[in-house]
Design a protein around this motif. Structure first.
Motif, PDB file in Angstrom:
ATOM      1  N   THR A 190       0.828  -1.204   0.000  1.00 30.13           N
ATOM      2  CA  THR A 190       0.000   0.000   0.000  1.00 30.13           C
ATOM      3  C   THR A 190       0.864   1.256   0.000  1.00 30.13           C
ATOM      4  OG1 THR A 190      -1.806  -1.102   1.187  1.00 30.13           O
ATOM      5  CG2 THR A 190      -1.717   1.302   1.312  1.00 30.13           C
ATOM      6  N   ALA A 191       1.881   1.277   0.863  1.00 27.52           N
ATOM      7  CA  ALA A 191       2.745   2.460   0.963  1.00 27.52           C
ATOM      8  C   ALA A 191       3.583   2.657  -0.292  1.00 27.52           C
ATOM      9  CB  ALA A 191       3.648   2.322   2.189  1.00 27.52           C
ATOM     10  N   GLY A 192       4.048   1.557  -0.889  1.00 25.82           N
ATOM     11  CA  GLY A 192       4.875   1.666  -2.087  1.00 25.82           C
ATOM     12  C   GLY A 192       6.124   2.489  -1.817  1.00 25.82           C
ATOM     13  N   GLY A 193       6.505   3.329  -2.775  1.00 28.97           N
ATOM     14  CA  GLY A 193       7.705   4.153  -2.640  1.00 28.97           C
ATOM     15  C   GLY A 193       7.577   5.235  -1.590  1.00 28.97           C
ATOM     16  N   ARG A 194       6.339   5.569  -1.197  1.00 28.72           N
ATOM     17  CA  ARG A 194       6.143   6.622  -0.198  1.00 28.72           C
ATOM     18  C   ARG A 194       6.677   6.218   1.171  1.00 28.72           C
ATOM     19  NH1 ARG A 194      -0.043   8.809  -1.514  1.00 28.72           N
ATOM     20  NH2 ARG A 194       0.463   9.722  -3.551  1.00 28.72           N
ATOM     21  N   ILE A 195       6.895   4.920   1.377  1.00 32.38           N
ATOM     22  CA  ILE A 195       7.394   4.463   2.668  1.00 32.38           C
ATOM     23  C   ILE A 195       8.794   5.006   2.946  1.00 32.38           C
ATOM     24  CG2 ILE A 195       8.559   2.317   1.976  1.00 32.38           C
ATOM     25  CD1 ILE A 195       7.034   0.981   4.346  1.00 32.38           C
ATOM     26  N   TYR A 196       9.499   5.456   1.886  1.00 30.63           N
ATOM     27  CA  TYR A 196      10.843   6.015   2.039  1.00 30.63           C
ATOM     28  C   TYR A 196      10.840   7.546   2.005  1.00 30.63           C
ATOM     29  CZ  TYR A 196      11.858   1.197   0.777  1.00 30.63           C
ATOM     30  OH  TYR A 196      11.884  -0.181   0.729  1.00 30.63           O
ATOM     31  N   ASN A 197       9.646   8.168   1.960  1.00 28.94           N
ATOM     32  CA  ASN A 197       9.557   9.625   1.997  1.00 28.94           C
ATOM     33  C   ASN A 197       9.934  10.151   3.377  1.00 28.94           C
ATOM     34  OD1 ASN A 197       6.672  10.163  -0.218  1.00 28.94           O
ATOM     35  ND2 ASN A 197       8.693   9.315  -0.624  1.00 28.94           N
ATOM     36  N   VAL A 198      10.363  11.412   3.416  1.00 31.26           N
ATOM     37  CA  VAL A 198      10.780  12.045   4.672  1.00 31.26           C
ATOM     38  C   VAL A 198       9.725  13.071   5.090  1.00 31.26           C
ATOM     39  CG1 VAL A 198      12.533  13.463   5.796  1.00 31.26           C
ATOM     40  CG2 VAL A 198      13.213  11.706   4.153  1.00 31.26           C
ATOM     41  N   ILE A 199       9.238  12.935   6.315  1.00 31.00           N
ATOM     42  CA  ILE A 199       8.228  13.846   6.842  1.00 31.00           C
ATOM     43  C   ILE A 199       8.910  14.996   7.582  1.00 31.00           C
ATOM     44  CG2 ILE A 199       6.214  14.076   8.347  1.00 31.00           C
ATOM     45  CD1 ILE A 199       5.729  11.076   8.002  1.00 31.00           C
ATOM     46  N   VAL A 200       8.515  16.225   7.239  1.00 29.65           N
ATOM     47  CA  VAL A 200       9.029  17.415   7.927  1.00 29.65           C
ATOM     48  C   VAL A 200       7.842  18.276   8.366  1.00 29.65           C
ATOM     49  CG1 VAL A 200      11.181  17.389   6.621  1.00 29.65           C
ATOM     50  CG2 VAL A 200       9.238  18.726   5.770  1.00 29.65           C
ATOM     51  N   ASP A 201       8.104  19.266   9.238  1.00 28.11           N
ATOM     52  CA  ASP A 201       6.989  20.042   9.789  1.00 28.11           C
ATOM     53  C   ASP A 201       6.380  21.009   8.790  1.00 28.11           C
ATOM     54  OD1 ASP A 201       9.173  21.722   9.728  1.00 28.11           O
ATOM     55  OD2 ASP A 201       8.697  22.719  11.627  1.00 28.11           O
ATOM     56  N   ASP A 202       7.217  21.562   7.880  1.00 27.80           N
ATOM     57  CA  ASP A 202       6.652  22.483   6.891  1.00 27.80           C
ATOM     58  C   ASP A 202       7.527  22.525   5.647  1.00 27.80           C
ATOM     59  OD1 ASP A 202       8.814  24.286   7.436  1.00 27.80           O
ATOM     60  OD2 ASP A 202       7.681  25.125   9.103  1.00 27.80           O
ATOM     61  N   ASP A 203       7.031  23.202   4.634  1.00 30.24           N
ATOM     62  CA  ASP A 203       7.733  23.244   3.351  1.00 30.24           C
ATOM     63  C   ASP A 203       9.043  24.028   3.436  1.00 30.24           C
ATOM     64  OD1 ASP A 203       6.114  25.476   3.846  1.00 30.24           O
ATOM     65  OD2 ASP A 203       6.047  26.022   1.739  1.00 30.24           O
ATOM     66  N   GLU A 204       9.129  25.015   4.366  1.00 31.33           N
ATOM     67  CA  GLU A 204      10.378  25.769   4.520  1.00 31.33           C
ATOM     68  C   GLU A 204      11.493  24.851   5.031  1.00 31.33           C
ATOM     69  OE1 GLU A 204      12.179  29.594   7.015  1.00 31.33           O
ATOM     70  OE2 GLU A 204      10.009  29.241   6.929  1.00 31.33           O
ATOM     71  N   THR A 205      11.168  24.000   5.997  1.00 31.22           N
ATOM     72  CA  THR A 205      12.159  23.039   6.499  1.00 31.22           C
ATOM     73  C   THR A 205      12.571  22.080   5.393  1.00 31.22           C
ATOM     74  OG1 THR A 205      11.276  23.143   8.738  1.00 31.22           O
ATOM     75  CG2 THR A 205      12.582  21.205   8.176  1.00 31.22           C
ATOM     76  N   GLY A 206      11.593  21.648   4.593  1.00 32.97           N
ATOM     77  CA  GLY A 206      11.894  20.751   3.489  1.00 32.97           C
ATOM     78  C   GLY A 206      12.862  21.365   2.493  1.00 32.97           C
ATOM     79  N   ALA A 207      12.657  22.631   2.166  1.00 29.70           N
ATOM     80  CA  ALA A 207      13.537  23.322   1.221  1.00 29.70           C
ATOM     81  C   ALA A 207      14.948  23.443   1.787  1.00 29.70           C
ATOM     82  CB  ALA A 207      12.971  24.702   0.902  1.00 29.70           C
ATOM     83  N   LEU A 208      15.065  23.780   3.084  1.00 24.34           N
ATOM     84  CA  LEU A 208      16.384  23.875   3.713  1.00 24.34           C
ATOM     85  C   LEU A 208      17.099  22.532   3.700  1.00 24.34           C
ATOM     86  CD1 LEU A 208      15.725  26.128   6.857  1.00 24.34           C
ATOM     87  CD2 LEU A 208      17.205  26.660   4.909  1.00 24.34           C
ATOM     88  N   LEU A 209      16.347  21.475   3.981  1.00 21.60           N
ATOM     89  CA  LEU A 209      16.937  20.137   4.016  1.00 21.60           C
ATOM     90  C   LEU A 209      17.470  19.741   2.643  1.00 21.60           C
ATOM     91  CD1 LEU A 209      17.453  17.494   5.598  1.00 21.60           C
ATOM     92  CD2 LEU A 209      15.168  16.751   4.914  1.00 21.60           C
ATOM     93  N   LEU A 210      16.696  19.997   1.611  1.00 21.99           N
ATOM     94  CA  LEU A 210      17.114  19.627   0.256  1.00 21.99           C
ATOM     95  C   LEU A 210      18.315  20.456  -0.212  1.00 21.99           C
ATOM     96  CD1 LEU A 210      13.633  19.219  -1.481  1.00 21.99           C
ATOM     97  CD2 LEU A 210      15.199  17.406  -0.804  1.00 21.99           C
ATOM     98  N   LYS A 211      18.371  21.715   0.215  1.00 21.23           N
ATOM     99  CA  LYS A 211      19.424  22.599  -0.268  1.00 21.23           C
ATOM    100  C   LYS A 211      20.726  22.444   0.513  1.00 21.23           C
ATOM    101  CE  LYS A 211      20.384  27.473  -1.265  1.00 21.23           C
ATOM    102  NZ  LYS A 211      19.853  28.869  -1.216  1.00 21.23           N
TER     103      LYS A 211
END
Length: 294
Positions: A190-211
């Motif tokens: 059911t989860a498929g590839g999403r099981i390896y996704n990373v959960i963060v509190d907001d999109d700003e944190t996500g952008a910092l993490l990726l950069k």
């Protein structure tokens, strides 16, 4: 016998000895015998013997050189073998057990060589066990590949970064109770590839993490403030359970997770049923009042 005859006989014998000595001397000095048709005397034989000795000596030296090269090759092979053995010290116990069974079967096959039927049966057993060993190797390789996806490490993207903003991998943020272990494979599918996704509190944190997070591999971010999850409606859930009582549950109801991650878990698991048999899954997928993944 007269004295003349006796002396004549002694003379002839001496003359014969002289002739033989002369022939020997000529053969030794020239290599050619004095008698017509006799060639290849002692000198020639000596030369041939020297030639053969020289060839033998050359062959011996070549053999010594070859032996030296083989010794060097042997050392290299032994070194590679030791390295290979060292690299494979972590073989699975189950695989070792199966290989021991194969060896046992081989021994039994040899002892039953006179019984074709018994030998055939043992050969089939051996083939089945070898197939199990190959399956174990395949599973091990698959698990090693999956383990690479679980390796999520990052560096603080900014000074004094609050690490609680990054929740982690989906796979590491939910649990399955023992009573629901039967559904583990279905939940993984059911989860498929999403099981390896990373959960963060907001999109700003996500952008910092990726950069600036120094990620070792590409990841997909699930920001809790932006995620839009589709969940099964209560009416659909109730109808499904009335249609197949005791044989269907929502995927989301079979896992446990922190309350603040509900939106993310609903995004991954919220729109799917988990069924206990294929017939029920078909009902969930094709019934006109449901038509949901199962």
């Amino acid at each position: 016998m007269s004295k003349y005859t006796q002396e004549k006989q002694q003379y002839d014998e001496k003359a014969k000895d002289v002739t033989q000595l002369e022939e020997l001397l000529q053969s030794l000095t020239t290599g050619v015998a004095s008698d017509e048709g006799r060639e290849g005397g002692f000198m020639q034989q000596l030369q041939e013997a020297k030639k053969e000795a020289s060839e033998a000596a050359t062959a011996i030296e070549q053999s010594k050189l070859r032996i030296s090269l083989l010794k060097d090759e042997s050392k290299e092979i032994n070194g590679n073998l030791k390295k290979a053995l060292k690299d494979n010290t972590g073989l699975l116990k189950e695989k070792e057990s199966l290989e021991a069974q194969v060896a046992s079967l081989d021994a039994r096959i040899n002892t039953h060589a006179f019984k074709p039927e018994a030998k055939r049966e043992l050969g089939q057993q051996r083939a089945e066990i070898m197939s199990q060993i190959e399956a174990i190797d395949d599973r091990r390789r698959g698990m090693e590949a999956q383990m690479g996806n679980f390796d999520f490490q990052y560096q603080d993207p900014v000074r004094n970064f609050d690490r609680s903003k990054i929740k982690g991998l989906v796979a590491q943020l939910f649990n399955i109770e023992d009573k629901n272990k039967f559904a583990a494979t279905a939940l993984e599918i059911t989860a498929g590839g999403r099981i390896y996704n990373v959960i963060v509190d907001d999109d700003e944190t996500g952008a910092l993490l990726l950069k600036n997070g120094g990620l070792r591999r590409r990841v997909t971010i699930i920001p809790l403030n932006k995620i839009a999850a589709q969940q099964l409606s209560p009416d659909v859930i109730n109808f499904a359970k009335s249609l197949a009582p005791g044989r269907v549950d929502t995927a989301l109801s079979l896992i446990g997770y922190p309350d603040d991650l509900e939106k993310a878990m609903a995004y991954v698991f919220g729109s799917t049923f988990v069924c206990k048999d294929p017939q029920t899954a078909e009902q969930m997928a094709f019934h006109k009042n449901i038509r949901k993944k199962a």
